[in-house]
Design an enzyme around this catalytic site. Sequence first.
Site, PDB file in Angstrom:
ATOM      1  N   ASP A  99       0.867  -1.189   0.000  1.00 46.87           N
ATOM      2  CA  ASP A  99       0.000   0.000   0.000  1.00 46.87           C
ATOM      3  C   ASP A  99       0.894   1.226   0.000  1.00 46.87           C
ATOM      4  O   ASP A  99       2.121   1.116  -0.093  1.00 46.87           O
ATOM      5  CB  ASP A  99      -0.925   0.020   1.237  1.00 46.87           C
ATOM      6  CG  ASP A  99      -2.219   0.798   0.965  1.00 46.87           C
ATOM      7  OD1 ASP A  99      -2.138   1.983   0.581  1.00 46.87           O
ATOM      8  OD2 ASP A  99      -3.315   0.220   1.128  1.00 46.87           O
ATOM      9  N   TRP A 135      -6.748  32.671 -13.316  1.00 49.12           N
ATOM     10  CA  TRP A 135      -6.224  31.654 -12.401  1.00 49.12           C
ATOM     11  C   TRP A 135      -4.881  32.083 -11.797  1.00 49.12           C
ATOM     12  O   TRP A 135      -4.443  31.542 -10.781  1.00 49.12           O
ATOM     13  CB  TRP A 135      -6.077  30.292 -13.104  1.00 49.12           C
ATOM     14  CG  TRP A 135      -4.748  30.067 -13.775  1.00 49.12           C
ATOM     15  CD1 TRP A 135      -4.390  30.486 -15.011  1.00 49.12           C
ATOM     16  CD2 TRP A 135      -3.600  29.383 -13.229  1.00 49.12           C
ATOM     17  NE1 TRP A 135      -3.099  30.114 -15.283  1.00 49.12           N
ATOM     18  CE2 TRP A 135      -2.588  29.435 -14.212  1.00 49.12           C
ATOM     19  CE3 TRP A 135      -3.340  28.737 -12.026  1.00 49.12           C
ATOM     20  CZ2 TRP A 135      -1.330  28.861 -14.012  1.00 49.12           C
ATOM     21  CZ3 TRP A 135      -2.066  28.165 -11.837  1.00 49.12           C
ATOM     22  CH2 TRP A 135      -1.088  28.242 -12.831  1.00 49.12           C
ATOM     23  N   SER A 163      -3.767  19.403   0.727  1.00 46.46           N
ATOM     24  CA  SER A 163      -4.012  18.090   0.132  1.00 46.46           C
ATOM     25  C   SER A 163      -2.842  17.676  -0.757  1.00 46.46           C
ATOM     26  O   SER A 163      -2.368  16.538  -0.698  1.00 46.46           O
ATOM     27  CB  SER A 163      -5.319  18.125  -0.674  1.00 46.46           C
ATOM     28  OG  SER A 163      -5.425  16.975  -1.470  1.00 46.46           O
ATOM     29  N   HIS A 247       5.612  28.344 -12.175  1.00 44.69           N
ATOM     30  CA  HIS A 247       6.335  27.627 -13.223  1.00 44.69           C
ATOM     31  C   HIS A 247       6.636  26.176 -12.841  1.00 44.69           C
ATOM     32  O   HIS A 247       6.325  25.281 -13.603  1.00 44.69           O
ATOM     33  CB  HIS A 247       7.575  28.349 -13.739  1.00 44.69           C
ATOM     34  CG  HIS A 247       8.057  27.647 -14.965  1.00 44.69           C
ATOM     35  ND1 HIS A 247       7.582  27.915 -16.210  1.00 44.69           N
ATOM     36  CD2 HIS A 247       8.850  26.563 -15.085  1.00 44.69           C
ATOM     37  CE1 HIS A 247       8.082  27.036 -17.066  1.00 44.69           C
ATOM     38  NE2 HIS A 247       8.853  26.214 -16.410  1.00 44.69           N
ATOM     39  N   GLU A 249       4.896  24.494 -10.997  1.00 46.54           N
ATOM     40  CA  GLU A 249       3.568  23.891 -11.032  1.00 46.54           C
ATOM     41  C   GLU A 249       3.252  23.285 -12.403  1.00 46.54           C
ATOM     42  O   GLU A 249       2.693  22.182 -12.495  1.00 46.54           O
ATOM     43  CB  GLU A 249       2.511  24.932 -10.646  1.00 46.54           C
ATOM     44  CG  GLU A 249       1.068  24.550 -10.934  1.00 46.54           C
ATOM     45  CD  GLU A 249       0.554  23.387 -10.098  1.00 46.54           C
ATOM     46  OE1 GLU A 249       1.140  23.108  -9.030  1.00 46.54           O
ATOM     47  OE2 GLU A 249      -0.430  22.756 -10.533  1.00 46.54           O
ATOM     48  N   TYR A 251       5.258  22.021 -14.448  1.00 45.65           N
ATOM     49  CA  TYR A 251       6.006  20.763 -14.582  1.00 45.65           C
ATOM     50  C   TYR A 251       5.449  19.688 -13.662  1.00 45.65           C
ATOM     51  O   TYR A 251       5.515  18.499 -13.979  1.00 45.65           O
ATOM     52  CB  TYR A 251       7.500  20.994 -14.351  1.00 45.65           C
ATOM     53  CG  TYR A 251       8.089  21.811 -15.475  1.00 45.65           C
ATOM     54  CD1 TYR A 251       8.109  21.301 -16.770  1.00 45.65           C
ATOM     55  CD2 TYR A 251       8.555  23.092 -15.274  1.00 45.65           C
ATOM     56  CE1 TYR A 251       8.585  22.046 -17.827  1.00 45.65           C
ATOM     57  CE2 TYR A 251       9.038  23.851 -16.321  1.00 45.65           C
ATOM     58  CZ  TYR A 251       9.044  23.330 -17.597  1.00 45.65           C
ATOM     59  OH  TYR A 251       9.505  24.074 -18.637  1.00 45.65           O
ATOM     60  N   SER A 262       6.277   7.115 -21.077  1.00 44.29           N
ATOM     61  CA  SER A 262       7.474   6.271 -21.043  1.00 44.29           C
ATOM     62  C   SER A 262       7.155   4.822 -20.680  1.00 44.29           C
ATOM     63  O   SER A 262       7.994   3.933 -20.871  1.00 44.29           O
ATOM     64  CB  SER A 262       8.494   6.842 -20.048  1.00 44.29           C
ATOM     65  OG  SER A 262       8.802   8.173 -20.368  1.00 44.29           O
ATOM     66  N   HIS A 297       7.519  34.815 -17.296  1.00 46.45           N
ATOM     67  CA  HIS A 297       6.114  35.209 -17.392  1.00 46.45           C
ATOM     68  C   HIS A 297       5.945  36.712 -17.214  1.00 46.45           C
ATOM     69  O   HIS A 297       4.833  37.212 -17.277  1.00 46.45           O
ATOM     70  CB  HIS A 297       5.289  34.491 -16.317  1.00 46.45           C
ATOM     71  CG  HIS A 297       5.287  33.000 -16.481  1.00 46.45           C
ATOM     72  ND1 HIS A 297       4.346  32.332 -17.220  1.00 46.45           N
ATOM     73  CD2 HIS A 297       6.127  32.050 -16.017  1.00 46.45           C
ATOM     74  CE1 HIS A 297       4.594  31.029 -17.198  1.00 46.45           C
ATOM     75  NE2 HIS A 297       5.679  30.833 -16.478  1.00 46.45           N
ATOM     76  N   THR A 322      14.250  18.267 -22.352  1.00 43.67           N
ATOM     77  CA  THR A 322      12.975  17.899 -22.960  1.00 43.67           C
ATOM     78  C   THR A 322      13.215  17.252 -24.314  1.00 43.67           C
ATOM     79  O   THR A 322      12.572  16.252 -24.665  1.00 43.67           O
ATOM     80  CB  THR A 322      12.061  19.132 -23.109  1.00 43.67           C
ATOM     81  OG1 THR A 322      12.032  19.830 -21.862  1.00 43.67           O
ATOM     82  CG2 THR A 322      10.650  18.727 -23.467  1.00 43.67           C
ATOM     83  N   LYS A 325      14.209  13.700 -23.960  1.00 47.97           N
ATOM     84  CA  LYS A 325      13.054  12.819 -23.764  1.00 47.97           C
ATOM     85  C   LYS A 325      12.360  12.498 -25.084  1.00 47.97           C
ATOM     86  O   LYS A 325      12.073  11.338 -25.386  1.00 47.97           O
ATOM     87  CB  LYS A 325      12.047  13.462 -22.798  1.00 47.97           C
ATOM     88  CG  LYS A 325      12.507  13.399 -21.372  1.00 47.97           C
ATOM     89  CD  LYS A 325      11.468  14.004 -20.464  1.00 47.97           C
ATOM     90  CE  LYS A 325      11.726  13.576 -19.039  1.00 47.97           C
ATOM     91  NZ  LYS A 325      11.473  12.147 -18.810  1.00 47.97           N
ATOM     92  N   ARG A 444      -6.118  37.741 -24.760  1.00 49.10           N
ATOM     93  CA  ARG A 444      -6.813  36.676 -24.042  1.00 49.10           C
ATOM     94  C   ARG A 444      -7.725  37.289 -22.967  1.00 49.10           C
ATOM     95  O   ARG A 444      -7.599  38.475 -22.637  1.00 49.10           O
ATOM     96  CB  ARG A 444      -5.804  35.722 -23.398  1.00 49.10           C
ATOM     97  CG  ARG A 444      -4.889  36.409 -22.400  1.00 49.10           C
ATOM     98  CD  ARG A 444      -3.719  35.550 -21.974  1.00 49.10           C
ATOM     99  NE  ARG A 444      -4.117  34.475 -21.071  1.00 49.10           N
ATOM    100  CZ  ARG A 444      -3.310  33.894 -20.169  1.00 49.10           C
ATOM    101  NH1 ARG A 444      -2.050  34.293 -20.061  1.00 49.10           N
ATOM    102  NH2 ARG A 444      -3.735  32.924 -19.415  1.00 49.10           N
TER     103      ARG A 444
HETATM  104 CU    CU Z   1       6.838  29.280 -16.996  1.00 51.18          CU
END
Ligand code: CU
Length: 520
Positions: A99, A135, A163, A247, A249, A251, A262, A297, A322, A325, A444
Amino acid sequence: MGDHHHGPAKGITRWLTTTNHKDIGTMYLWFSFAMFLLGGAFAMVIRAELFQPGLQLIEPAFFNQMTTMHGLIMVFGAIMPAFVGLANWMIPLMIGAPDMALPRMNNWSFWILPFAFAILASSFFMEGGAPNFGWTFYAPLSTTYAPPSVTFFIFGVHILGLSSIMGAINIAATVMNMRAPGMTYMKMPLFVWTWFITAYLLIAVMPVLAGAVTMMLMDIHFGTSFFSAAGGGDPVLFQHIFWFFGHPEVYIIILPGFGVVSQVIPTFSRKRLFGYDSMVYATASIAFLSFIVWAHHMYTVGMPVAGELFFMYATMLIAVPTGVKVFNWISTMWRGAMTFETPMLFAIGFVVLFTMGGFTGLMLAIAPADFQYHDSYFVVAHFHYTMVAGAIFSMTCAVYYWLPKWCGRMYNETLGKTQFWVSFVGFNLTFFPQHFVGLAGMPRRIPDYALQFADFNLMSSVGAFIYGASQLLFLYNVVATIVAGEPVEKEQVWEGAEGLEWTVASPAPYHTFTTPPDVK
Ligand code: CU
């Protein structure tokens, strides 16, 4: 059979009190899917309003609430809990553990989620409506000019963060302490590795998010001026803190998806994953770099040129691991005996479309060019290629891949492939044209637009409804499988799939690996 090997309790008590990783995984998965449909419904409202120029269906103030709640619910309600659910189900099965390491905390970290969302959703019924500041909730929009519901939003974010932190601690503790004898770190399946690294990202940045919303709370109710220039504070400080969380986040959202792909690509290529070690190091490199790129950003807020250059080059550096990968996934497929079952279609769709999202990310990283792209639909197109075709395609891929193991029944392959192609077409029809309107200057988060953007927006809206419909197909296929799918009746669902999860019965019994398996 001793007392420790009893089955599940009955009725609602089972779900409220369960400490079983499979029960909790299932609850996370269904909860996140419900949130996905809700966040998707908000997206449909947005696309319906943007179907043609002018204001048709909703008030601009409500449009702002829709974009905000769509983003919040998709990030914190749909994608993150979906991958935590997947981790709950699969990590113990993949490392040979009975578990999760902290099963009672596991129950707690799931059951506080519905309350967080009840609090967030209740804000729709408050004076001034739900949060309307995007957001990213930049101050002072989210402090000085925010509706009263922002206080509930802050409380909700605190619970969500709690959480996530508990979930992450549990996953890290499980990987470190619960591996079967012989399951060394460098034998762990890639999905376990990517989640292990993701867990550290979560533990590092969720407290930063908690700090940001606490500072907002202080500014709103306790007379501080962290983000208010009038009181000696700095609104740009908010953006720095938010993106130091934000940022990493993104990932957090994508790395477990890398792990899923994979697992799936080797299975349907009948080959070992190409470059296992480099996959692990690439994941760790991406995680490290994610901490030093946040101000990409914020190029347009006014920054020293040296700062812009640093964040530009650091961001471009992420393309290296990246790229490793992507090349490894392609090398795994190269000269493999490939077949194209539904999970493989979603995995390949992921590689192709996520790579496009990566390239537009590289474009956005270029500071001088970003002044044109910033706050335009180009950004929306970019991150939906990574979040939808990246995170959600890989999540869908994972469900099709492991559903037969979870419920012991096979899904309908024709329906699965149909869903893939409908969502592939719908997705691209929605988001590809947004690159063009963005480059041409459409901003946007605005409910109206200039006439020259009408055709591309019409395409976007039609695509969005097609993509939305494909999710109902997905729901139907999953429910039909659970209720009446063809029984699998063997451990090995996919010929040649490797990993401990394929050594237990299908459906996986309530308790697995109560005695540690033999790891060769
Ligand atoms: Cu970023």
